[in-house]
Scaffold this motif. Structure first.
Motif, PDB file in Angstrom:
ATOM      1  N   GLY A  39       0.766  -1.222  -0.035  1.00  0.00           N
ATOM      2  CA  GLY A  39       0.070  -0.044  -0.037  1.00  0.00           C
ATOM      3  C   GLY A  39       0.731   1.188   0.197  1.00  0.00           C
ATOM      4  N   THR A  40       1.967   1.130   0.086  1.00  0.00           N
ATOM      5  CA  THR A  40       3.020   2.406  -0.094  1.00  0.00           C
ATOM      6  C   THR A  40       3.769   2.406  -1.201  1.00  0.00           C
ATOM      7  OG1 THR A  40       3.277   2.137   2.477  1.00  0.00           O
ATOM      8  CG2 THR A  40       4.901   3.548   1.277  1.00  0.00           C
ATOM      9  N   THR A  41       3.764   3.584  -1.922  1.00  0.00           N
ATOM     10  CA  THR A  41       4.474   3.817  -3.273  1.00  0.00           C
ATOM     11  C   THR A  41       6.046   3.855  -2.936  1.00  0.00           C
ATOM     12  OG1 THR A  41       4.577   6.214  -3.106  1.00  0.00           O
ATOM     13  CG2 THR A  41       2.444   5.170  -4.228  1.00  0.00           C
ATOM     14  N   LEU A  42       6.856   3.612  -3.948  1.00  0.00           N
ATOM     15  CA  LEU A  42       8.127   3.741  -3.894  1.00  0.00           C
ATOM     16  C   LEU A  42       8.658   5.119  -3.645  1.00  0.00           C
ATOM     17  CD1 LEU A  42       9.657   1.705  -6.782  1.00  0.00           C
ATOM     18  CD2 LEU A  42       9.732   1.035  -4.375  1.00  0.00           C
ATOM     19  N   VAL A  43       8.020   5.975  -3.965  1.00  0.00           N
ATOM     20  CA  VAL A  43       8.355   7.471  -3.601  1.00  0.00           C
ATOM     21  C   VAL A  43       8.137   7.737  -1.935  1.00  0.00           C
ATOM     22  CG1 VAL A  43       6.376   8.926  -4.184  1.00  0.00           C
ATOM     23  CG2 VAL A  43       8.707   9.980  -4.286  1.00  0.00           C
ATOM     24  N   GLU A  44       7.029   7.334  -1.543  1.00  0.00           N
ATOM     25  CA  GLU A  44       6.695   7.379  -0.270  1.00  0.00           C
ATOM     26  C   GLU A  44       8.043   6.494   0.500  1.00  0.00           C
ATOM     27  OE1 GLU A  44       1.958   8.031  -0.513  1.00  0.00           O
ATOM     28  OE2 GLU A  44       2.850   5.827  -0.268  1.00  0.00           O
ATOM     29  N   ARG A  45       8.118   5.361   0.152  1.00  0.00           N
ATOM     30  CA  ARG A  45       8.818   4.736   1.069  1.00  0.00           C
ATOM     31  C   ARG A  45      10.351   5.276   0.808  1.00  0.00           C
ATOM     32  NH1 ARG A  45       8.214  -0.880   1.594  1.00  0.00           N
ATOM     33  NH2 ARG A  45      10.307  -1.158   1.440  1.00  0.00           N
ATOM     34  N   THR A  46      10.986   6.026  -0.188  1.00  0.00           N
ATOM     35  CA  THR A  46      12.256   6.690   0.006  1.00  0.00           C
ATOM     36  C   THR A  46      12.007   7.948   0.847  1.00  0.00           C
ATOM     37  OG1 THR A  46      12.278   6.148  -2.555  1.00  0.00           O
ATOM     38  CG2 THR A  46      13.832   7.632  -1.586  1.00  0.00           C
ATOM     39  N   VAL A  47      10.972   8.537   0.717  1.00  0.00           N
ATOM     40  CA  VAL A  47      10.736   9.884   1.547  1.00  0.00           C
ATOM     41  C   VAL A  47      10.614   9.288   2.951  1.00  0.00           C
ATOM     42  CG1 VAL A  47       9.153  11.620   2.613  1.00  0.00           C
ATOM     43  CG2 VAL A  47       9.665  11.277  -0.091  1.00  0.00           C
ATOM     44  N   ASP A  48      10.190   8.077   3.291  1.00  0.00           N
ATOM     45  CA  ASP A  48      10.244   7.791   4.753  1.00  0.00           C
ATOM     46  C   ASP A  48      11.598   7.437   5.234  1.00  0.00           C
ATOM     47  OD1 ASP A  48       8.738   6.863   7.333  1.00  0.00           O
ATOM     48  OD2 ASP A  48       9.508   5.085   6.815  1.00  0.00           O
ATOM     49  N   ALA A  49      12.441   6.890   4.190  1.00  0.00           N
ATOM     50  CA  ALA A  49      13.877   6.647   4.428  1.00  0.00           C
ATOM     51  C   ALA A  49      14.725   7.607   4.978  1.00  0.00           C
ATOM     52  CB  ALA A  49      14.407   5.847   3.495  1.00  0.00           C
ATOM     53  N   VAL A  50      14.185   8.952   4.491  1.00  0.00           N
ATOM     54  CA  VAL A  50      14.996  10.113   4.773  1.00  0.00           C
ATOM     55  C   VAL A  50      14.494  10.930   5.887  1.00  0.00           C
ATOM     56  CG1 VAL A  50      16.397  10.120   2.856  1.00  0.00           C
ATOM     57  CG2 VAL A  50      14.147  11.504   2.772  1.00  0.00           C
ATOM     58  N   ARG A  51      13.524  10.319   6.756  1.00  0.00           N
ATOM     59  CA  ARG A  51      12.739  11.285   7.753  1.00  0.00           C
ATOM     60  C   ARG A  51      13.751  12.274   8.780  1.00  0.00           C
ATOM     61  NH1 ARG A  51      12.671   6.004   8.739  1.00  0.00           N
ATOM     62  NH2 ARG A  51      13.621   5.230  10.990  1.00  0.00           N
ATOM     63  N   GLU A  52      14.876  11.960   8.662  1.00  0.00           N
ATOM     64  CA  GLU A  52      15.723  12.613   9.702  1.00  0.00           C
ATOM     65  C   GLU A  52      16.094  13.888   8.951  1.00  0.00           C
ATOM     66  OE1 GLU A  52      19.486  11.093  11.286  1.00  0.00           O
ATOM     67  OE2 GLU A  52      18.626   9.196  11.143  1.00  0.00           O
ATOM     68  N   ALA A  53      15.821  14.003   7.506  1.00  0.00           N
ATOM     69  CA  ALA A  53      16.019  15.325   6.671  1.00  0.00           C
ATOM     70  C   ALA A  53      15.208  16.476   7.159  1.00  0.00           C
ATOM     71  CB  ALA A  53      15.923  15.095   5.072  1.00  0.00           C
ATOM     72  N   ALA A  54      15.976  17.784   7.262  1.00  0.00           N
ATOM     73  CA  ALA A  54      15.106  18.882   7.535  1.00  0.00           C
ATOM     74  C   ALA A  54      14.559  19.305   6.254  1.00  0.00           C
ATOM     75  CB  ALA A  54      16.187  19.901   8.057  1.00  0.00           C
ATOM     76  N   CYS A 107      14.176   7.064  -6.587  1.00  0.00           N
ATOM     77  CA  CYS A 107      13.165   6.571  -5.906  1.00  0.00           C
ATOM     78  C   CYS A 107      12.929   5.099  -6.261  1.00  0.00           C
ATOM     79  CB  CYS A 107      11.952   7.463  -6.317  1.00  0.00           C
ATOM     80  SG  CYS A 107      11.308   7.141  -7.701  1.00  0.00           S
ATOM     81  N   ASP A 108      13.860   4.478  -6.851  1.00  0.00           N
ATOM     82  CA  ASP A 108      13.236   3.157  -7.580  1.00  0.00           C
ATOM     83  C   ASP A 108      14.249   2.178  -6.770  1.00  0.00           C
ATOM     84  OD1 ASP A 108      15.561   3.612  -8.679  1.00  0.00           O
ATOM     85  OD2 ASP A 108      15.143   2.838 -10.557  1.00  0.00           O
ATOM     86  N   MET A 109      14.491   2.256  -5.551  1.00  0.00           N
ATOM     87  CA  MET A 109      15.470   1.191  -4.926  1.00  0.00           C
ATOM     88  C   MET A 109      14.464   0.872  -3.784  1.00  0.00           C
ATOM     89  SD  MET A 109      19.221   2.642  -5.377  1.00  0.00           S
ATOM     90  CE  MET A 109      18.945   4.315  -4.714  1.00  0.00           C
ATOM     91  N   PRO A 110      13.734  -0.033  -3.619  1.00  0.00           N
ATOM     92  CA  PRO A 110      12.861  -0.561  -2.444  1.00  0.00           C
ATOM     93  C   PRO A 110      13.657  -0.812  -1.164  1.00  0.00           C
ATOM     94  CG  PRO A 110      12.373  -1.614  -4.500  1.00  0.00           C
ATOM     95  CD  PRO A 110      13.692  -1.100  -4.786  1.00  0.00           C
ATOM     96  N   GLY A 111      14.735  -0.893  -0.948  1.00  0.00           N
ATOM     97  CA  GLY A 111      15.563  -1.397   0.133  1.00  0.00           C
ATOM     98  C   GLY A 111      16.632  -0.190   0.723  1.00  0.00           C
ATOM     99  N   VAL A 112      16.207   1.054  -0.152  1.00  0.00           N
ATOM    100  CA  VAL A 112      17.338   2.032   0.149  1.00  0.00           C
ATOM    101  C   VAL A 112      17.384   2.645   1.550  1.00  0.00           C
ATOM    102  CG1 VAL A 112      15.869   3.946  -0.140  1.00  0.00           C
ATOM    103  CG2 VAL A 112      18.130   4.214  -0.955  1.00  0.00           C
ATOM    104  N   ARG A 113      16.554   2.290   2.351  1.00  0.00           N
ATOM    105  CA  ARG A 113      16.436   2.722   3.758  1.00  0.00           C
ATOM    106  C   ARG A 113      17.701   2.175   4.644  1.00  0.00           C
ATOM    107  NH1 ARG A 113      12.806   4.269   7.581  1.00  0.00           N
ATOM    108  NH2 ARG A 113      11.301   3.586   6.304  1.00  0.00           N
ATOM    109  N   THR A 114      18.239   0.896   3.980  1.00  0.00           N
ATOM    110  CA  THR A 114      19.359   0.427   4.945  1.00  0.00           C
ATOM    111  C   THR A 114      20.712   1.212   4.146  1.00  0.00           C
ATOM    112  OG1 THR A 114      18.661  -2.031   4.698  1.00  0.00           O
ATOM    113  CG2 THR A 114      20.705  -1.634   4.932  1.00  0.00           C
ATOM    114  N   ALA A 115      20.864   1.594   3.212  1.00  0.00           N
ATOM    115  CA  ALA A 115      21.828   2.326   2.450  1.00  0.00           C
ATOM    116  C   ALA A 115      21.795   3.501   3.332  1.00  0.00           C
ATOM    117  CB  ALA A 115      21.776   2.371   0.958  1.00  0.00           C
ATOM    118  N   VAL A 116      20.741   4.564   3.201  1.00  0.00           N
ATOM    119  CA  VAL A 116      20.579   5.620   4.055  1.00  0.00           C
ATOM    120  C   VAL A 116      21.122   5.415   5.463  1.00  0.00           C
ATOM    121  CG1 VAL A 116      18.931   7.416   4.989  1.00  0.00           C
ATOM    122  CG2 VAL A 116      18.662   6.679   2.797  1.00  0.00           C
ATOM    123  N   GLU A 117      20.713   4.534   6.179  1.00  0.00           N
ATOM    124  CA  GLU A 117      21.412   4.371   7.727  1.00  0.00           C
ATOM    125  C   GLU A 117      22.649   4.079   7.579  1.00  0.00           C
ATOM    126  OE1 GLU A 117      18.826   1.124   8.923  1.00  0.00           O
ATOM    127  OE2 GLU A 117      17.096   2.274   9.330  1.00  0.00           O
TER     128      GLU A 117
END
Length: 201
Positions: A39-54, A107-117
């Protein structure tokens, strides 16, 4: 995370530019950014991965549905490529308090949260570096899963015609430290086989 003012400049330590403006030619024009998992789009997943960003800006078409507070930009010309997209995103972020670091993500990397961290952890342990770039176990470097010192990235993009240029050609002379990431962290979605493999729809 907010796309508007985030308090004093000293607290705005991170910005993010997310690229979502490709043609998706191998998907028959189906926008990758709108593909969904659970239920979550790729762009939403990517934005969520950078939730620390100002400040977060998504570079892509004007009809793309984005989370509240996220800024928009469009590369010039449209479909002008990822380097032009980064430059467009940086211009929009100039309206916000400055940040020490800028993430660039596709925006097309579903697992990018790990890379961001892992990139952010690297910046915390080695704050004097010019930037950090995700590198997979086979040695591939991904400049669209990277964290750049903002001043360095701005200088690399400033005063140049970036239409049609690859990001690698723009940042290849920067002294970036490789950050090892698992392969899944930067796997992208290019084909319908990729869509199925990542359980997208």
């Amino acid at each position: 995370m907010t796309g508007t003012a985030a308090g004093p400049a000293a607290t705005a330590v991170l910005h993010a530019v997310i690229l979502a403006g490709g043609r998706s030619s191998r998907l028959g024009g189906t926008p990758k950014a709108g593909l969904r998992r659970d239920g979550t789009t790729l762009v939403e997943r990517t934005v969520d991965a950078v939730r620390e960003a100002a400040g977060v800006v998504v570079v892509g078409p004007g009809d793309l549905v984005l989370p509240e507070g996220v800024l928009r930009a469009r590369e010039d010309p449209p479909f002008g490529g990822p380097a032009a997209g980064i430059a467009a995103g940086l211009r929009v972020l100039e309206a916000l308090p400055p940040a020490r670091w800028t993430l660039t993500l596709a925006c097309d990397m579903p697992g990018v949260r790990t890379a961001v961290e892992l990139l952010l952890d690297a910046a915390r342990t080695c704050p004097g570096a010019s930037g950090f770039i995700a590198a997979t176990p086979d040695g591939r470097r991904q400049p669209l899963a990277a964290l750049y010192r903002s001043a360095v990235l701005h200088e690399a993009c400033a005063g140049r015609d970036l239409a049609g240029r690859s990001v690698r050609s723009v940042v290849r002379d920067l002294a970036l430290r490789e950050v090892p990431v698992p392969e899944i962290a930067t796997e992208d979605v290019d084909t319908w086989d990729d869509v199925q493999r990542h359980h997208l729809s």
